[in-house]
Design an enzyme around this catalytic site. Structure first.
Site, PDB file in Angstrom:
ATOM      1  N   PHE A   1      86.396  -6.254 -52.946  1.00 18.87           N
ATOM      2  CA  PHE A   1      85.768  -7.160 -53.459  1.00 18.87           C
ATOM      3  C   PHE A   1      86.531  -8.588 -53.455  1.00 18.87           C
ATOM      4  O   PHE A   1      86.453  -9.263 -54.378  1.00 18.87           O
ATOM      5  CB  PHE A   1      85.371  -6.963 -54.881  1.00 18.87           C
ATOM      6  CG  PHE A   1      84.884  -5.313 -55.119  1.00 18.87           C
ATOM      7  CD1 PHE A   1      83.943  -4.947 -54.256  1.00 18.87           C
ATOM      8  CD2 PHE A   1      85.318  -4.891 -56.098  1.00 18.87           C
ATOM      9  CE1 PHE A   1      83.632  -3.561 -54.419  1.00 18.87           C
ATOM     10  CE2 PHE A   1      85.053  -3.395 -56.339  1.00 18.87           C
ATOM     11  CZ  PHE A   1      84.207  -2.723 -55.283  1.00 18.87           C
ATOM     12  N   HIS A   2      87.285  -8.973 -52.455  1.00 19.52           N
ATOM     13  CA  HIS A   2      87.998 -10.255 -52.505  1.00 19.52           C
ATOM     14  C   HIS A   2      87.575 -10.945 -51.152  1.00 19.52           C
ATOM     15  O   HIS A   2      88.338 -11.545 -50.538  1.00 19.52           O
ATOM     16  CB  HIS A   2      89.261 -10.024 -52.432  1.00 19.52           C
ATOM     17  CG  HIS A   2      89.900  -9.401 -53.513  1.00 19.52           C
ATOM     18  ND1 HIS A   2      91.063  -8.798 -53.616  1.00 19.52           N
ATOM     19  CD2 HIS A   2      89.621  -8.982 -54.989  1.00 19.52           C
ATOM     20  CE1 HIS A   2      91.632  -8.168 -54.742  1.00 19.52           C
ATOM     21  NE2 HIS A   2      90.445  -8.241 -55.642  1.00 19.52           N
ATOM     22  N   PRO A   3      86.239 -11.476 -50.858  1.00 18.45           N
ATOM     23  CA  PRO A   3      85.899 -12.260 -49.812  1.00 18.45           C
ATOM     24  C   PRO A   3      86.499 -13.743 -50.027  1.00 18.45           C
ATOM     25  O   PRO A   3      86.278 -14.009 -50.956  1.00 18.45           O
ATOM     26  CB  PRO A   3      84.334 -11.950 -49.721  1.00 18.45           C
ATOM     27  CG  PRO A   3      84.037 -11.767 -50.986  1.00 18.45           C
ATOM     28  CD  PRO A   3      84.934 -10.971 -51.667  1.00 18.45           C
TER      29      PRO A   3
END
Length: 554
Positions: free
Chosen positions: A471-473
């Site tokens: 979850f780190h775009p």
């Protein structure tokens, strides 16, 4: 309530971490009229605030955009759920609450690549400025800021043993990951206050909601930018079933994140020419890099069955265990309900040739097949490991000119052979840690990917089978001056006056760790630049006014 037009100085799109902080800083001057827009609703859902409640927020349309990726070839054609916060506080309302700045070399790399003022020594004072650290002020940490940082309120014997095993494997124990070099193993510090999630809305919005010059609206989705004479002058939005125009006297600031910001640009005719022409949108300003350069941390979730130690699998698997957790949280704001999704972390090198730690571990006293599914019935822990600086690059593109149509998200995980090598090395390192003496008494047995995977080819195949987003775009509106850059070092969109972006999308390269606090420091720096530019414009107008004599010519 009606939405008045032409009466705001700043329009901010997105009330995630960056938008909340910017609204706070820009409205501190009562002369600035600020409008903050959020597509989601208020953060009054109880599960937002109970730390373990992320399980009920991710995948929930009340709090999550509920995106999906396209089929990813490197993941054997799998499509992944791609959570992004859609609520006041944005992803800080549904994330893992881990306080992580990254490594000094991340920011120094941005500066060296052509973005002056973004080095570690430039950013450290901004981290300290916004921080309210449990240990008080020091050379590395701040006190009195809005962003609360605390120690976790529980520990697990299996995690303590993993930490000892890491030390036996050459990864030393550390107490703080946020000094610029996060190599080592220790418990994560978290954004909580006395066992309750501390999101960006609580930190930066709630204390200032009474400011008369600040308006915060939820349920408002930005459809496209209004562009007049080449300048961004406002927004066309969907609100209460109608399309409305909003105008900004000074700037429109996008804080919609690595998915929302590039797609809003594209719907407005700003982005890759071929895409815009193919969709019949028209090209206001061609920016070939808009929506490209997508980077994300792919986690490999290695699961180990154990015996002889409590894990959440067994505690949450019985009625009495669930009741006990609830009572402990109600009485002391402690216990499993107060825990971040990952409690123990480690940063290490995948091989000795790496210049600095390029792997991050999130170690959890639980296991499950995938997020949203029940915990396993057997006791286990998960050692999730990700490549901090992947070489693979993906993209985010719109399907149409309508905001209601979800974008095409293609992360292209493991498309670069260098990432495949790091993935195989990461699995081997994890196995060495788990085989260390400190864990022997728990008799760990590899459940996923399984001991049958041994060769380089096997391990690379396993990475594609068990890999999933953490979850780190980032990176889809990258900062810089090259042909693929979208914003300059002052976060102004190239070729579009009146428009800035301040969120994870501007990262030229992803920071080495969890990305929420780096987004906040981006917004802190953006606020300083926006206010400085406004002051400079005011001074130039005053100096140019008839009858005004500057001090230098008196």
């Amino acid at each position: 309530m009606p939405l008045p037009a032409d009466c705001y100085d700043y329009l901010i799109v997105g009330a995630g971490p960056a938008g909340c902080l910017l609204a706070n800083r820009l409205s501190a001057d009562p002369a600035n009229r600020v409008l903050l827009l959020e597509a989601g609703g208020p953060d009054n859902y109880p599960w937002i605030h109970i730390p373990v409640g992320y399980l009920y927020c991710i995948g929930n349309p009340r709090t999550d955009w509920c995106f999906d990726t396209e089929a990813v070839p490197g993941l054997h054609g799998r499509s992944l759920k791609y959570p992004r916060g859609r609520v006041l506080g944005g992803s800080s309302s549904i994330n893992g609450m881990i306080y992580m700045r990254g490594q000094a070399a991340d920011y120094d790399g941005w500066a060296a690549a052509g973005s002056p003022g973004w080095g570690w020594q430039d950013m450290l004072p901004l981290f300290r400025q916004m921080e309210n650290h449990y240990a008080g002020a020091s050379a590395l940490h701040g006190a009195g800021g809005e962003w609360r940082v605390e120690q976790q309120r529980l520990s697990w014997s299996i995690l303590d043993a993993f930490r000892e095993a890491a030390a036996q494997s050459g990864i030393p124990s550390v107490d703080d990951f946020n000094g610029g070099d996060n190599a080592g193993c220790g418990y994560f510090q978290v954004n909580q206050r006395r066992g309750v999630r501390w999101n960006a809305s609580k930190a930066f919005l709630r204390p200032i909601m009474a400011r008369p010059n600040l308006t915060v609206l939820t349920g408002v989705e930005a459809q496209r930018l209004i562009l007049q004479g080449g300048r961004a002058s406002g927004l066309l939005v969907d609100w209460q079933g109608a399309r409305r125009e909003l105008h900004a006297r000074r700037e429109v600031i996008l804080c919609a994140g690595s998915i929302g910001s590039p797609t809003l640009l594209q719907r407005s005719g700003i982005g890759p020419r071929e895409l815009l022409e193919r969709l019949g949108i028209g090209v206001h300003h061609a920016l070939p890099g808009g929506g490209g350069n997508l980077q994300d941390h792919l986690q490999l979730r290695l699961i180990y069955r154990i015996s002889g130690a409590p894990t959440l699998n067994r505690i949450a698997g019985s009625l009495w265990g669930k009741l006990g957790m609830g009572v402990e949280y109600l009485l002391r704001r402690s216990g499993p309900l107060s825990m971040a999704p990952s409690q123990l972390g480690a940063f290490a090198k995948s091989d000795p040739g790496q210049a600095r730690a390029n792997l991050q571990y999130h170690v959890q006293p639980l296991s499950l097949e995938r997020f949203g599914e029940p915990l396993h019935a057997f006791p286990a822990f998960t050692a999730s490991v990700c490549d901090l600086r992947p070489h693979s690059r993906g993209s985010v593109t719109i399907r149409s000119a309508e905001a209601r149509d979800k974008p095409l998200i293609q992360p292209n995980y493991l498309s670069d052979p260098r990432d495949l090598k790091v993935a195989a090395d990461a699995i081997r390192l994890t196995r060495r840690i788990v085989a260390a003496p400190a864990l022997a008494r728990f008799r760990p047995e590899e459940y996923k990917p399984g001991a049958d995977y041994q060769s380089e080819e096997d391990l690379q195949r396993a990475a594609g089978e068990i890999g999933t987003t953490i979850f780190h775009p980032a990176g889809t509106c990258a900062m810089g001056e090259g042909a693929q850059a979208v914003v300059d070092s002052r976060l102004r969109v190239h070729g579009v006056p009146g428009l800035r972006i301040a969120d994870a999308s501007i990262m030229p390269t992803l920071t080495s760790g969890n990305s929420c606090s780096p987004v906040l420091v981006i917004a802190e720096k953006a606020a300083q630049m926006i206010l400085a530019d406004a002051a400079a414009r005011h001074s130039s107008v005053v100096a140019a006014a008839p009858g005004v004599v500057s001090a230098g010519t008196a």
